[in-house]
Design an enzyme around this catalytic site. Structure first.
Site, PDB file in Angstrom:
ATOM      1  N   CYS A 264     -17.088  10.520  -8.432  1.00 54.96           N
ATOM      2  CA  CYS A 264     -15.792  10.594  -9.773  1.00 54.96           C
ATOM      3  C   CYS A 264     -14.483   9.308  -9.465  1.00 54.96           C
ATOM      4  CB  CYS A 264     -16.078  11.489  -9.813  1.00 54.96           C
ATOM      5  SG  CYS A 264     -14.545  12.129  -8.559  1.00 54.96           S
TER       6      CYS A 264
ATOM      7  N   ASN B 128     -16.369  18.202 -11.223  1.00 55.39           N
ATOM      8  CA  ASN B 128     -17.767  17.514  -9.412  1.00 55.39           C
ATOM      9  C   ASN B 128     -17.369  18.436  -8.659  1.00 55.39           C
ATOM     10  OD1 ASN B 128     -18.280  16.614  -7.343  1.00 55.39           O
ATOM     11  ND2 ASN B 128     -17.487  14.446  -8.326  1.00 55.39           N
TER      12      ASN B 128
END
Length: 175
Positions: free
Chosen positions: A142, A134
């Site tokens: 996340c 990410n």
């Protein structure tokens, strides 16, 4: 896409936060990368892998992305909801990141939950890999993803930052 003889141009912002300085790369109001340690070297490397040559120019302190991050850290935990992000990635990664972005502040989901949402309940490890890849952590949250037993696992910014973010959002009790 803005390109110069030196590459794709991004504005680089630095945002102070309670979890340390953040480096942010934006272009045309869209967030492309965020790095938690504030140095920007990982962020720049990710941008180069994606776009080839890049040029980072200083952005204004009052940039909307910087203001949204400051508001988030000041307690308005939904301040990042309207921030447009373009993380790139594979179709599977994007489905995982979309699922992460749909997790409301103050809540968590497991890696298995996200695998099911992404269309393959057995792809738990792949969800973990997508989480690790990410490029715009915090905005694609996340940190809201936990192990199947609720334990805090795997966060590129370190588990202390993950714990802080979850407490900040009300997903973990203080202490």
């Amino acid at each position: 896409m803005t390109r110069t003889s030196t590459g794709t141009v991004f504005e680089k912002l630095t945002v102070d936060s309670p979890i340390g300085p953040l480096s942010v790369a934006v272009r045309d109001g869209v967030l492309y990368a965020l790095e938690l340690n504030g140095r920007g070297s990982l962020m720049e490397a990710r941008l180069r892998r994606r776009f080839g040559a890049v040029e980072l120019t200083p952005g204004p302190a009052r940039h909307p992305a910087a203001q949204a991050l400051r508001a988030y850290f000041a307690g308005k935990v939904d301040a990042l909801d309207g921030l447009e992000a373009e993380p790139g990635g594979t179709a599977f990664q994007r489905s995982v990141w979309d699922a992460m972005r749909a997790i409301p502040p103050g809540e968590t989901r497991t890696y298995r939950d996200l695998a099911v949402i992404a269309g393959n309940g057995r792809a738990v490890r792949a969800v973990g890999q997508a989480s690790g890849a990410n490029p715009v952590g915090i905005v694609i949250p996340c940190h809201r993803v936990v192990g199947s037993d609720g334990t805090l696992t795997g966060y590129g910014g370190g588990l202390e930052r993950k714990r802080w973010l979850l407490r900040h959002e009300g997903a973990l009790a203080s202490g």
